[in-house]
Design a protein around this motif. Sequence first.
Motif, mmCIF file in Angstrom:
data_model
loop_
_atom_site.group_PDB
_atom_site.id
_atom_site.type_symbol
_atom_site.label_atom_id
_atom_site.label_comp_id
_atom_site.label_asym_id
_atom_site.label_seq_id
_atom_site.Cartn_x
_atom_site.Cartn_y
_atom_site.Cartn_z
ATOM 1 N N MET B 264 86.961 -27.497 8.709
ATOM 2 C CA MET B 264 85.869 -26.576 8.376
ATOM 3 C C MET B 264 86.080 -25.159 8.905
ATOM 4 O O MET B 264 85.107 -24.431 9.123
ATOM 5 C CB MET B 264 84.516 -27.120 8.867
ATOM 6 C CG MET B 264 84.172 -28.467 8.257
ATOM 7 S SD MET B 264 82.493 -29.006 8.627
ATOM 8 C CE MET B 264 82.656 -29.646 10.293
ATOM 9 N N LEU B 265 87.317 -24.752 9.118
ATOM 10 C CA LEU B 265 87.548 -23.369 9.525
ATOM 11 C C LEU B 265 87.015 -22.455 8.420
ATOM 12 O O LEU B 265 87.130 -22.748 7.241
ATOM 13 C CB LEU B 265 89.031 -23.104 9.760
ATOM 14 C CG LEU B 265 89.645 -23.840 10.953
ATOM 15 C CD1 LEU B 265 91.128 -23.471 11.090
ATOM 16 C CD2 LEU B 265 88.915 -23.538 12.260
ATOM 17 N N GLY B 266 86.455 -21.344 8.801
ATOM 18 C CA GLY B 266 85.866 -20.411 7.844
ATOM 19 C C GLY B 266 84.380 -20.655 7.647
ATOM 20 O O GLY B 266 83.688 -19.832 7.073
ATOM 21 N N GLN B 267 83.902 -21.788 8.117
ATOM 22 C CA GLN B 267 82.487 -22.138 8.034
ATOM 23 C C GLN B 267 81.721 -21.283 9.039
ATOM 24 O O GLN B 267 82.094 -21.231 10.202
ATOM 25 C CB GLN B 267 82.379 -23.637 8.347
ATOM 26 C CG GLN B 267 80.994 -24.212 8.346
ATOM 27 C CD GLN B 267 80.253 -23.996 9.644
ATOM 28 O OE1 GLN B 267 79.276 -23.270 9.667
ATOM 29 N NE2 GLN B 267 80.719 -24.608 10.731
ATOM 30 N N GLU B 268 80.633 -20.644 8.574
ATOM 31 C CA GLU B 268 79.873 -19.778 9.474
ATOM 32 C C GLU B 268 78.391 -20.134 9.546
ATOM 33 O O GLU B 268 77.621 -19.430 10.180
ATOM 34 C CB GLU B 268 79.975 -18.319 9.018
ATOM 35 C CG GLU B 268 81.390 -17.767 9.051
ATOM 36 C CD GLU B 268 81.428 -16.308 8.616
ATOM 37 O OE1 GLU B 268 81.976 -15.487 9.360
ATOM 38 O OE2 GLU B 268 80.897 -16.004 7.520
ATOM 39 N N HIS B 269 77.991 -21.209 8.864
ATOM 40 C CA HIS B 269 76.560 -21.528 8.829
ATOM 41 C C HIS B 269 76.075 -21.971 10.201
ATOM 42 O O HIS B 269 74.972 -21.664 10.611
ATOM 43 C CB HIS B 269 76.265 -22.632 7.812
ATOM 44 C CG HIS B 269 77.212 -22.622 6.667
ATOM 45 N ND1 HIS B 269 77.439 -21.483 5.921
ATOM 46 C CD2 HIS B 269 78.015 -23.576 6.123
ATOM 47 C CE1 HIS B 269 78.338 -21.771 4.983
ATOM 48 N NE2 HIS B 269 78.704 -23.019 5.096
ATOM 49 N N SER B 302 85.191 -10.468 15.118
ATOM 50 C CA SER B 302 83.922 -11.169 14.945
ATOM 51 C C SER B 302 83.122 -11.207 16.248
ATOM 52 O O SER B 302 81.943 -11.536 16.241
ATOM 53 C CB SER B 302 84.155 -12.597 14.442
ATOM 54 O OG SER B 302 84.930 -13.304 15.375
ATOM 55 N N TYR B 379 76.258 -28.927 8.580
ATOM 56 C CA TYR B 379 77.515 -29.273 9.265
ATOM 57 C C TYR B 379 78.644 -29.571 8.283
ATOM 58 O O TYR B 379 79.747 -29.075 8.430
ATOM 59 C CB TYR B 379 77.325 -30.518 10.134
ATOM 60 C CG TYR B 379 76.805 -30.274 11.530
ATOM 61 C CD1 TYR B 379 77.217 -29.182 12.270
ATOM 62 C CD2 TYR B 379 75.927 -31.169 12.117
ATOM 63 C CE1 TYR B 379 76.747 -28.989 13.564
ATOM 64 C CE2 TYR B 379 75.457 -30.977 13.416
ATOM 65 C CZ TYR B 379 75.873 -29.885 14.132
ATOM 66 O OH TYR B 379 75.426 -29.695 15.408
ATOM 67 N N ALA B 381 79.036 -29.106 4.885
ATOM 68 C CA ALA B 381 78.592 -28.542 3.605
ATOM 69 C C ALA B 381 79.554 -28.883 2.473
ATOM 70 O O ALA B 381 79.188 -28.833 1.303
ATOM 71 C CB ALA B 381 78.426 -27.030 3.739
ATOM 72 N N VAL B 422 73.930 -23.989 -0.053
ATOM 73 C CA VAL B 422 74.230 -23.495 1.300
ATOM 74 C C VAL B 422 73.316 -22.314 1.629
ATOM 75 O O VAL B 422 72.752 -22.228 2.725
ATOM 76 C CB VAL B 422 75.708 -23.086 1.428
ATOM 77 C CG1 VAL B 422 75.950 -22.359 2.749
ATOM 78 C CG2 VAL B 422 76.613 -24.301 1.332
ATOM 79 N N TRP B 423 73.168 -21.396 0.680
ATOM 80 C CA TRP B 423 72.294 -20.238 0.923
ATOM 81 C C TRP B 423 70.856 -20.691 1.167
ATOM 82 O O TRP B 423 70.165 -20.138 2.021
ATOM 83 C CB TRP B 423 72.361 -19.270 -0.273
ATOM 84 C CG TRP B 423 73.706 -18.643 -0.470
ATOM 85 C CD1 TRP B 423 74.767 -18.681 0.398
ATOM 86 C CD2 TRP B 423 74.148 -17.883 -1.600
ATOM 87 N NE1 TRP B 423 75.836 -17.995 -0.138
ATOM 88 C CE2 TRP B 423 75.487 -17.493 -1.360
ATOM 89 C CE3 TRP B 423 73.551 -17.491 -2.800
ATOM 90 C CZ2 TRP B 423 76.223 -16.728 -2.271
ATOM 91 C CZ3 TRP B 423 74.288 -16.723 -3.703
ATOM 92 C CH2 TRP B 423 75.608 -16.348 -3.442
ATOM 93 N N THR B 426 70.568 -21.955 4.538
ATOM 94 C CA THR B 426 70.675 -20.824 5.466
ATOM 95 C C THR B 426 69.327 -20.113 5.585
ATOM 96 O O THR B 426 68.913 -19.729 6.685
ATOM 97 C CB THR B 426 71.765 -19.855 4.986
ATOM 98 O OG1 THR B 426 72.986 -20.584 4.833
ATOM 99 C CG2 THR B 426 71.979 -18.728 5.969
#
Lengths: 553, 553
Positions: B264-269, B302, B379, B381, B422-423, B426
């Motif tokens: 899940m690298l790149g996941q920011e939720h 970041s 978690y 997604a 996802v949005w 969020t």
Amino acid sequence: MLPSPRKTGPSWQSIAEQAQKHRDASLALVQPPLPTITDLALDTSSVPKTVLTAEELSITESDPVTLLSQLSTGTISSKQVAQAFLRRAALAQTLVNCITELLPATALERASYLDTYLQDNGKPIGPLHGLPISVKEHIGMKDLTLNAGFISWHARIGAANAHILDILLEAGAVLYARTTQPQTLMHLETSSNLYGETLNPFNRTLTSGGSSGGEGALVGLRGSCLGIGTDIGGSIRSPAANCGVYGLRPTSHRLPLEGLSATMLGQEHIVPVIGPLSTSLGGVKVFMKTLVDARPWVREPSLLPFAWKTESQLRVFGAGYKGIKIGVLWDDGVVRPHPPVTRALNTVVAKLKSLPGVEVVEWKPYKHDWAWTIISSLYFADGGSEESMAIEASGEPWRPLSEFIIKDNRNVKKGGLTVREVWDWTIKREEYKAEYARLWGDVDVILCPVGPGAAPPLDHARYWGYTSQWNLLDYPSLVFPVSRVDPAIDVVEVGYVPRNDKDKYNYDLYEPNKYVNAPVSLQLVGRRYEDEKVVEVLEYLEEKIGLPFEKFF
Amino acid sequence: MLPSPRKTGPSWQSIAEQAQKHRDASLALVQPPLPTITDLALDTSSVPKTVLTAEELSITESDPVTLLSQLSTGTISSKQVAQAFLRRAALAQTLVNCITELLPATALERASYLDTYLQDNGKPIGPLHGLPISVKEHIGMKDLTLNAGFISWHARIGAANAHILDILLEAGAVLYARTTQPQTLMHLETSSNLYGETLNPFNRTLTSGGSSGGEGALVGLRGSCLGIGTDIGGSIRSPAANCGVYGLRPTSHRLPLEGLSATMLGQEHIVPVIGPLSTSLGGVKVFMKTLVDARPWVREPSLLPFAWKTESQLRVFGAGYKGIKIGVLWDDGVVRPHPPVTRALNTVVAKLKSLPGVEVVEWKPYKHDWAWTIISSLYFADGGSEESMAIEASGEPWRPLSEFIIKDNRNVKKGGLTVREVWDWTIKREEYKAEYARLWGDVDVILCPVGPGAAPPLDHARYWGYTSQWNLLDYPSLVFPVSRVDPAIDVVEVGYVPRNDKDKYNYDLYEPNKYVNAPVSLQLVGRRYEDEKVVEVLEYLEEKIGLPFEKFF
């Protein structure tokens, strides 16, 4: 699955007509009424002085910092100031079509309240006591429209004021004008089927820029001295630049975003920001400081709890001059700026080089074309389905620049990205940000164009790279007016061989006479969260080299 | 589309065997060799003093702040310290299976270099001069494995040190031990098919917690005084709590994450964080301060460019006591904590109430079950496809807790969420955060359980709510040791009627004798970015009420 365009109910044209009638009715309440203006010139900037009173001209052409000082002591009343800006804003609407509605009744009532408050308490209510602030329409106001540029959203009404407006009101602001934005909010111009096209005050054949183009035009014409825009790819900076005013895209998560209407809510890959457009740098600064000082993070937890820094962010030498290292980006390597922009850069750089303490170095562009691929792949991660739905629900036509950025954009994937694809682009974004961060060394700010030219003719703003670059990197970026296009000096660069299609499009666009009178602006860019430093550097440079070189009012 | 499980190449069992052989070979290099330990007790904490020298015991049971002071003046040498921790870590591996490999050669070489440096320069190389630090395996080390708990990733090798390790090395740290983590990294325990199960040092039938359970067990046994874990739902705090040590989940974007291996690298939720486990609060603080002071945001954009605050974050009264308002969350309203946890809370609260300046109020849980729905929907997604792929590529079996959190989790949507979904989650996350923010008022910190009990028996850590709650809200949360389970006092709550299935599962789990000796810890939670305040409050409370009430070494 997209819903079919609506087959019943009012036509989109009748909704637009209704919206415009509402706007016109709000303008008609402004007293005394304005004369009818029949003969509109290319450059509208000489009209106000033929229409407004000397007092109205003096107030509306004052720096907001000066106004605040006068308002806080009662030298002028809030009511006088609100009245003057209401009249000039109404005039601006006639000239360049930048207003969705004026709020004369509530604004004047509030101004009276503030005048009484000052009289009763002997002190201003807050740091913005009595200052009129104009607001882009998609920033929610209680009980007012919240259409965000879509016909199908015309019946949406703000349930409450946006968080930012609550703070500004608490600080003493007077909200009096709401301004235009384009269909989808994703143009660097301002045209919608609800209100038509917003024009450039200094040359009506050109765009005011966008998407905060109502603000740009209104502030440009001094119908506002401080307005609120939003920016995800240049939407504060393009109109500020096109209309010869100041505009700041702050770093993300410093100013409150709660209560805005737009597509793609919940999207965090490229964080939109809210920020000021103003007739002065002082206006930008007081806006930022007031909002950050109000600790907006307590209510809106996505914001960062860090104060607005007031101590100097620069080295100061014994002789009293500041040590500033400025990287100059002349050209992003993708689309070459038009001659007036390069001339403005040249003039500024020549003066900078003569300042003690200021060091000027070249800033080599690093893969700005790749940056555009990344950001434009992340903008419409759902394939633009929300925008399509919002447009097509009413049957309104796609505006040319909506087509351009969604339908003709090869980085928008039909059907949308998968979650894993979004994560992959996010990784690429972070890698690029890390690569770019390595280039800084001890450079303090980057000085660069705001776009590949001054304000283009309508429907031609098709290159975002000079602004979207800093959205991708999340760098604070501040636009300021410098000069004006002069067709006699800013001649076409003969023999230039464009590098690519975008460059050719931009090169072919430039015919000096078409751009006559257009403001030319530049951009100062800082590292992430160095908003204060960027503002401070510009303050220093303005003082030392006398920016802007040409006055617009 | 998932690839089919591999049909050729070595079996997963042979890969695991190879990984364990590599680990054992690295342990065998530690000199002098440890005696073979045959008769392992339930509680292993008495073993070190039968095996190690007095000097080794003294060093490894010292507070890291004391060690740093001695190291910086040369009172003890880096080599002595590294040697002592290498031996104790090797012993810990024998007792509780917490190590993936030791690094005796590089650690001792580096320690010698530091000793020479101190001798030559008369000053330490940096704020962590000579301090051994242990590291969870998925935090990349150049040329070493980076399997993140998956058999199929066993051949992945770190191309470079993770950013955080570069900073710690620059500050003078000695890296000497790499520690275990569970399959998927998404258990609150530590079991993988590569290395088996990591056990609780104080009761080998219980889990060490996870996912940083190798660190928890190693620090718990004093085979390390400062280690690095990661946390997206409790992975630093669960092992810290289970093993009776300190652990901090900092607010996001303060410490460097570059160079970690995980799905899940790149996941920011839900942003994962990195943070310390330590035998003292001082260790936690020196870790945070050293890393933030190194300005990691320059390399990793970041991260947020804000200093570690050293001025007091609390009101201080004339009498020298501090004004602290503490909200006590006894129970999250979903799963009731076991009696030893409630007793620990009771004891602490009783003492707090006697402190001048300290005000204790009830903190009512606000929809913690909804918080779990939101976070567990975000978690995985992508539907857990990366984890499935990584597990199934080698043919290794799913561990029970991997099944639990992915396959049996009804909030994981098969095939993954769409971008729009996802949005939407969020937006719900941000709404919940805003609602929770409104509850704070003038409360400084929340005091609460770390889990619904002390360390559970293996494969039974199925309730994340007491830790994941603060990941969702992105609040800094600090775990500290308080007491120990005492079956004679901590009897089952007779007649309790569970509220739901999760509560029943947890209630049924508690049989006092099974938990004998287990450490009991509590958690202090602050508002977003108030990490410094949380640490400061605990410093003050430790001084005033004498925490922990029981010593583990």
